[in-house]
Design a protein around this motif. Structure first.
Motif, PDB file in Angstrom:
ATOM      1  N   HIS A   1      57.341  15.357  38.382  1.00  0.00           N
ATOM      2  CA  HIS A   1      58.364  16.179  38.735  1.00  0.00           C
ATOM      3  C   HIS A   1      59.854  15.709  38.916  1.00  0.00           C
ATOM      4  CE1 HIS A   1      57.457  15.026  42.888  1.00  0.00           C
ATOM      5  NE2 HIS A   1      56.090  14.825  42.458  1.00  0.00           N
TER       6      HIS A   1
ATOM      7  N   ALA B   1      51.702  28.245  47.118  1.00  0.00           N
ATOM      8  CA  ALA B   1      51.559  28.175  45.604  1.00  0.00           C
ATOM      9  C   ALA B   1      51.348  29.577  45.255  1.00  0.00           C
ATOM     10  CB  ALA B   1      50.296  27.189  45.254  1.00  0.00           C
TER      11      ALA B   1
ATOM     12  N   ILE C   1      49.679  23.555  33.499  1.00  0.00           N
ATOM     13  CA  ILE C   1      50.653  23.276  34.535  1.00  0.00           C
ATOM     14  C   ILE C   1      50.156  22.000  35.391  1.00  0.00           C
ATOM     15  CG2 ILE C   1      51.329  24.208  36.636  1.00  0.00           C
ATOM     16  CD1 ILE C   1      51.145  26.949  35.815  1.00  0.00           C
TER      17      ILE C   1
ATOM     18  N   LYS D   1      58.060  18.883  29.164  1.00  0.00           N
ATOM     19  CA  LYS D   1      58.275  20.301  28.927  1.00  0.00           C
ATOM     20  C   LYS D   1      57.392  21.213  29.711  1.00  0.00           C
ATOM     21  CE  LYS D   1      59.319  19.712  24.601  1.00  0.00           C
ATOM     22  NZ  LYS D   1      59.558  20.350  23.093  1.00  0.00           N
ATOM     23  N   HIS D   2      56.316  20.638  30.312  1.00  0.00           N
ATOM     24  CA  HIS D   2      55.326  21.172  31.194  1.00  0.00           C
ATOM     25  C   HIS D   2      55.945  22.214  32.332  1.00  0.00           C
ATOM     26  CE1 HIS D   2      51.831  20.014  29.175  1.00  0.00           C
ATOM     27  NE2 HIS D   2      52.135  18.748  29.048  1.00  0.00           N
ATOM     28  N   SER D   3      55.285  23.030  32.699  1.00  0.00           N
ATOM     29  CA  SER D   3      55.811  23.738  33.997  1.00  0.00           C
ATOM     30  C   SER D   3      54.954  22.925  34.989  1.00  0.00           C
ATOM     31  CB  SER D   3      55.009  25.003  34.039  1.00  0.00           C
ATOM     32  OG  SER D   3      56.094  26.120  33.493  1.00  0.00           O
ATOM     33  N   TYR D   4      55.483  22.621  36.269  1.00  0.00           N
ATOM     34  CA  TYR D   4      54.958  21.675  37.075  1.00  0.00           C
ATOM     35  C   TYR D   4      55.217  22.188  38.598  1.00  0.00           C
ATOM     36  CZ  TYR D   4      59.820  20.134  38.252  1.00  0.00           C
ATOM     37  OH  TYR D   4      61.112  20.408  38.517  1.00  0.00           O
ATOM     38  N   TYR D   5      54.360  21.800  39.564  1.00  0.00           N
ATOM     39  CA  TYR D   5      54.583  21.996  40.894  1.00  0.00           C
ATOM     40  C   TYR D   5      54.226  20.696  41.499  1.00  0.00           C
ATOM     41  CZ  TYR D   5      53.427  24.816  44.954  1.00  0.00           C
ATOM     42  OH  TYR D   5      53.574  25.412  46.233  1.00  0.00           O
ATOM     43  N   ALA D   6      55.229  20.355  42.328  1.00  0.00           N
ATOM     44  CA  ALA D   6      55.296  19.089  43.275  1.00  0.00           C
ATOM     45  C   ALA D   6      54.664  19.406  44.764  1.00  0.00           C
ATOM     46  CB  ALA D   6      56.567  18.727  43.584  1.00  0.00           C
TER      47      ALA D   6
ATOM     48  N   LYS E   1      50.350  22.488  25.797  1.00  0.00           N
ATOM     49  CA  LYS E   1      51.758  22.583  26.412  1.00  0.00           C
ATOM     50  C   LYS E   1      51.581  23.642  27.550  1.00  0.00           C
ATOM     51  CE  LYS E   1      53.518  25.596  23.012  1.00  0.00           C
ATOM     52  NZ  LYS E   1      53.431  26.924  23.437  1.00  0.00           N
ATOM     53  N   ASP E   2      50.703  24.471  27.505  1.00  0.00           N
ATOM     54  CA  ASP E   2      50.848  25.651  28.612  1.00  0.00           C
ATOM     55  C   ASP E   2      50.004  25.203  29.802  1.00  0.00           C
ATOM     56  OD1 ASP E   2      52.111  27.217  26.614  1.00  0.00           O
ATOM     57  OD2 ASP E   2      50.315  28.324  25.921  1.00  0.00           O
TER      58      ASP E   2
ATOM     59  N   LEU F   1      56.667  30.431  38.967  1.00  0.00           N
ATOM     60  CA  LEU F   1      56.130  29.519  38.026  1.00  0.00           C
ATOM     61  C   LEU F   1      55.201  29.884  36.703  1.00  0.00           C
ATOM     62  CD1 LEU F   1      55.733  26.135  37.890  1.00  0.00           C
ATOM     63  CD2 LEU F   1      53.660  26.505  39.217  1.00  0.00           C
ATOM     64  N   VAL F   2      55.676  29.734  35.651  1.00  0.00           N
ATOM     65  CA  VAL F   2      54.991  30.333  34.553  1.00  0.00           C
ATOM     66  C   VAL F   2      54.605  29.220  33.675  1.00  0.00           C
ATOM     67  CG1 VAL F   2      55.395  31.838  32.408  1.00  0.00           C
ATOM     68  CG2 VAL F   2      56.675  32.376  34.596  1.00  0.00           C
ATOM     69  N   ALA F   3      53.245  29.528  33.101  1.00  0.00           N
ATOM     70  CA  ALA F   3      52.787  28.204  32.320  1.00  0.00           C
ATOM     71  C   ALA F   3      53.474  28.538  30.859  1.00  0.00           C
ATOM     72  CB  ALA F   3      51.201  28.478  32.199  1.00  0.00           C
ATOM     73  N   GLY F   4      53.687  27.250  30.465  1.00  0.00           N
ATOM     74  CA  GLY F   4      54.434  27.043  29.257  1.00  0.00           C
ATOM     75  C   GLY F   4      55.886  27.429  29.034  1.00  0.00           C
ATOM     76  N   ALA F   5      56.464  27.738  30.425  1.00  0.00           N
ATOM     77  CA  ALA F   5      57.879  28.238  30.217  1.00  0.00           C
ATOM     78  C   ALA F   5      58.770  26.984  30.638  1.00  0.00           C
ATOM     79  CB  ALA F   5      58.113  29.443  31.347  1.00  0.00           C
ATOM     80  N   GLY F   6      58.084  25.859  31.203  1.00  0.00           N
ATOM     81  CA  GLY F   6      58.787  24.694  31.627  1.00  0.00           C
ATOM     82  C   GLY F   6      59.511  24.853  32.795  1.00  0.00           C
ATOM     83  N   THR F   7      58.984  25.806  33.727  1.00  0.00           N
ATOM     84  CA  THR F   7      59.444  26.049  35.030  1.00  0.00           C
ATOM     85  C   THR F   7      58.741  24.898  36.047  1.00  0.00           C
ATOM     86  OG1 THR F   7      57.667  27.663  35.099  1.00  0.00           O
ATOM     87  CG2 THR F   7      60.064  28.331  34.799  1.00  0.00           C
ATOM     88  N   GLY F   8      59.504  24.754  37.193  1.00  0.00           N
ATOM     89  CA  GLY F   8      58.997  23.980  38.032  1.00  0.00           C
ATOM     90  C   GLY F   8      59.439  24.077  39.445  1.00  0.00           C
ATOM     91  N   CYS F   9      58.487  23.515  40.399  1.00  0.00           N
ATOM     92  CA  CYS F   9      58.872  23.526  42.022  1.00  0.00           C
ATOM     93  C   CYS F   9      58.868  22.203  42.321  1.00  0.00           C
ATOM     94  CB  CYS F   9      57.529  24.421  42.468  1.00  0.00           C
ATOM     95  SG  CYS F   9      57.281  26.116  42.132  1.00  0.00           S
ATOM     96  N   GLY F  10      59.881  22.017  43.000  1.00  0.00           N
ATOM     97  CA  GLY F  10      59.918  20.803  43.969  1.00  0.00           C
ATOM     98  C   GLY F  10      60.502  19.544  43.263  1.00  0.00           C
ATOM     99  N   SER F  11      61.424  19.626  42.486  1.00  0.00           N
ATOM    100  CA  SER F  11      62.190  18.531  41.846  1.00  0.00           C
ATOM    101  C   SER F  11      62.883  17.752  43.096  1.00  0.00           C
ATOM    102  CB  SER F  11      63.085  18.794  41.018  1.00  0.00           C
ATOM    103  OG  SER F  11      62.425  19.544  39.582  1.00  0.00           O
TER     104      SER F  11
ATOM    105  N   MET G   1      54.572  31.050  44.921  1.00  0.00           N
ATOM    106  CA  MET G   1      55.559  30.411  43.909  1.00  0.00           C
ATOM    107  C   MET G   1      55.084  31.064  42.355  1.00  0.00           C
ATOM    108  SD  MET G   1      57.844  29.014  45.700  1.00  0.00           S
ATOM    109  CE  MET G   1      58.856  28.418  44.415  1.00  0.00           C
ATOM    110  N   ALA G   2      53.757  31.230  42.382  1.00  0.00           N
ATOM    111  CA  ALA G   2      53.368  31.481  41.028  1.00  0.00           C
ATOM    112  C   ALA G   2      53.700  33.023  40.841  1.00  0.00           C
ATOM    113  CB  ALA G   2      51.606  31.581  41.053  1.00  0.00           C
ATOM    114  N   GLY G   3      54.036  33.845  41.855  1.00  0.00           N
ATOM    115  CA  GLY G   3      54.678  34.898  41.653  1.00  0.00           C
ATOM    116  C   GLY G   3      53.954  36.256  42.450  1.00  0.00           C
TER     117      GLY G   3
END
Lengths: 308, 395
Positions: A62, B72, A49, A71-76, A46-47, B207-217, B75-77
């Motif tokens: 996305h 990127a 990306i 529930k993954h973090s994702y990047y488009a 799950k961790d 963008l944090v791994a495992g936190a369900g964050t996303g870029c670009g919906s 966006m990752a911080g």
């Protein structure tokens, strides 16, 4: 309970996390790209990306839909920028001391056409990223146009069959071999009819990415674009492996190995019969495709024999 | 002014930019060489190799990747930097739009050079003009010291919680990239202190791994419209903040540039010339000479190109008898220079007056004192209700 567990398919032993995806499916009926992505998710954890780009996996990765998500973090990314965006993430996390598995998941159009430069660049720099290409042999999401993964003779909307055309007239790129020639830590092919083989490779990928770039090429028929019956995707995958049209192999640190050897390969026609985009081919054209497939397999065998 | 020590070196514009980046401590630098920018990325590679620049240095295989890596990483911080020019700038255009759309506070140098079309490895601002509607903040500077100072200030602007937009710092290729002049390189601790207020602000989304964050919906329907409106609003906010950052910088380091624009001898001027980049130094000399001849002429140095400093310009230009604009690029479809076209758009605020477009300095053609003297004479003529030429190509 123990008895019940024993009945679980063997592939579940490779799962390290529960399903990160919501119920439902934003893909076409019978599509196995979504099955592929769920498998990747359960093994990568799950961790991890996920990175994607406009294409068939975009709805799932996305959120190009409001039906099914994860529930993954994702990047488009833009189509030219998947491996390079992954590089940016991986490098920043490295600098910041953050542990994260970076997984790109795109189709063949992105991986081996418009994005091949950036994949090749990231592979040469040996970035710590996993790139999974689901190969459906063309631009399926935009309406079944040809890509450099489209095989000889296939009918697509930009290589239509006509009075003066038999479909695509040139061979496909041998993308997994191109990536293998980058001398990166790990390259493998996989498909959804051989889930345990695929699961092992994903598990290995997760380990090998610590050494650098990992590339997985996954054969992924498109029921709509290939004119395959919705219940036959897995059958097509199996036929591709059994005819050596899509052999399952891996190369780790220079050692090539066929992971699912086929004792008596079937003629390629056995697979072609299942796929509507080849329906128009005559014996002569089928033999061209057979010859090309045989040539590729010979090269693979030769590579495997080097260290055998 | 709290930073007092002087560390003067005679360095090129590219090297000045490299020192600025060094002082801003980026986490990730992605770089691809191109004339006339190459010296900048080489210098950063050397800083990195010598252990002075503690970052991930990604030597990418093309500018498109340079922009993707940097976007990127931000966006990752992280804090990132990239630099390009001309062909490279337009090659990364798709991702430049993504970077601004993601509101990624990236700082990028663009060393101005003529873009593809007619092959010219020469200076010109057409590359910047090609990317004018990309949603980036675009700044043009005049000399090597200003290059260094503006890059430092740009991180304060880009990363400000209320802005979160990418900033492109432009300077003329050749005329500044390879020009060596004395530059005061600020101390690390002073730059750290100048950038410190950013740390006190709320943390931006990352963008944090495992936190369900996303870029670009996919920005569907009203979400898209809201996002666009907020982007535009942030760009408007950046004007006032930039003026404040400039003032803060002056208080800290003793050097200020006027913020969005610098006004030179405009208060009592009848006519004004608007210019950008390295040509401004030459123009200042000519303005002084013309003043001695009794012509009441002023000069506006445009530093902000996007957002366009509408309010500041209106304040200065209102009531003038004639205005001339010097462009180092052209505006296809309007038969004039691009900045000229934009100054013309101010007439709804400042009224109608003669406006003259001068196109000069394309492809490394020198913008000389004689050229600018001729421009002032023509603007003066127009102010006297005499016939004048609206568009002049020089030389």
């Amino acid at each position: 309970m123990a008895e019940k567990l024993n009945k679980l398919p063997k592939v579940t032993e490779y799962f390290c996390d529960e399903d990160q995806f919501s119920p439902g499916n934003a893909c076409c009926p019978g599509c196995i790209m979504e099955l592929n992505l769920r498998l990747v998710s359960k093994i990568m954890g799950k961790d991890s990306i996920l990175l994607g780009t406009p294409g068939c996996s975009a709805p799932t990765i996305h959120g190009q839909n409001d039906r099914a998500w994860h529930k993954h973090s994702y990047y488009a990314c833009v189509m030219t920028g998947v491996a390079s965006s992954a590089t940016g993430l991986a490098r920043y996390y490295k600098k910041a001391g953050i542990d994260a598995t970076i997984v790109c998941h795109t189709g063949d159009g992105c991986a081996q056409d418009i994005g091949i430069q950036t994949i090749s660049g990231a592979a040469e720099r040996n970035e710590n990223i996993i790139y999974i290409c689901y190969d459906n042999e063309g631009y399926m999401n935009t309406g079944v146009q040809r890509s450099s993964a489209t095989p000889y003779g296939a009918a697509t909307s930009t290589t239509p069959v006509g009075l003066k055309s038999i479909g695509k007239t040139t061979n496909s790129k041998n993308m997994p071999m191109i990536m293998a020639m980058h001398d990166i830590p790990y390259v493998a092919t996989a498909t959804l009819s051989h889930l345990e083989d695929y699961a092992k490779k994903l598990t290995k990928a997760k380990e090998m990415v610590k050494q650098g770039f990992v590339y997985l090429h996954v054969f992924c028929p498109c029921t709509v674009g290939w004119k395959v019956k919705p219940d036959s995707s897995i059958t097509v995958c199996r036929a591709a492996v059994q005819s050596n049209y899509f052999p399952l192999w891996e190369v780790g640190n220079g050692a090539y190995r066929i992971t699912q050897p086929v004792a008596k390969p079937k003629p390629i026609n056995e697979m072609l019969k299942l796929i509507g985009k080849f329906n128009h081919l005559k014996d002569q054209e089928i033999s061209v495709l057979q010859q090309q497939s045989d040539n590729r397999f010979s090269i693979l065998q030769a590579l495997c024999s080097i260290r055998a | 002014m709290t930073a007092r020590s002087k560390n003067i070196k005679v360095i090129t514009g590219n090297t000045a930019a490299a020192y600025a980046v060094l002082r801003c401590r980026p986490d990730v630098v992605s770089a691809y060489p191109i004339t006339p920018q190459s010296e900048l990325v080489e210098q950063l590679a050397k800083f990195h190799a010598d252990g002075l620049l503690d970052c991930e240095y990604v030597a990418v295989e093309g500018e498109n990747s340079a922009q993707n890596v940097a976007c990127a990483a931000v966006m990752a911080g992280g804090r990132a930097f990239t630099a390009t020019s001309s062909y490279g700038l337009v090659y990364m255009y798709d991702t430049m739009l993504q970077t601004s759309g993601y509101r990624a506070p990236l700082v990028m140098v663009n060393v101005n050079r003529e873009p593809p079309g007619i092959h010219a490895v020469y200076s010109g601002q057409q590359d910047m003009i090609c990317t004018r509607d990309s949603g980036w903040i675009q700044i043009v500077v005049e000399n090597c010291q200003e290059i260094l100072d503006t890059i430092i200030m740009s991180y304060r602007l880009a990363e400000d919680y209320d802005i979160q937009l990418p900033v492109m710092v432009n300077y003329d290729g050749y005329y500044l990239s390879f020009l060596a002049e004395s530059v005061d390189i600020p101390e690390q601790e002073d730059v750290d202190r100048f950038l410190a207020p950013l740390k006190e602000q709320p943390q931006r989304m990352k963008l944090v791994a495992g936190a369900g964050t996303g870029c670009g919906s996919h920005g569907i329907g009203m979400g898209f419209v809201e996002y666009r409106k907020k982007h535009m609003a942030a760009m408007e906010r950046s004007k006032e903040l930039w003026d404040k950052i400039d003032q803060d910088f002056k208080n800290e380091f003793g050097r200020g540039y006027g913020g969005q624009i610098e006004s030179y001898r405009c208060d009592d001027a009848d006519i004004v010339l608007v210019a950008t980049g390295s040509a401004v130094g030459t123009a200042r000399t000519v303005i002084d000479a013309k003043r001695e001849q009794g012509i009441k002429v002023g000069l506006v140095k445009l530093r902000f190109f996007r957002p366009f400093p509408v309010e500041k310009l209106c304040h200065i230009l209102k009531g003038k008898k004639a205005i001339g604009v010097l462009d180092r690029s052209i505006c296809f479809g309007w038969n004039c220079g691009p900045v000229f076209q934009e100054v013309c758009a101010l007439t709804r605020h400042i009224g109608i007056m003669p406006m003259l477009s001068f196109i000069d300095g394309l492809a490394n053609m020198d913008i000389t004192k004689e050229h600018i003297s001729g421009m002032v004479d023509e603007i003066y003529k127009a102010s006297q209700n005499k016939p004048y030429q609206e568009l002049t190509w020089l030389p």
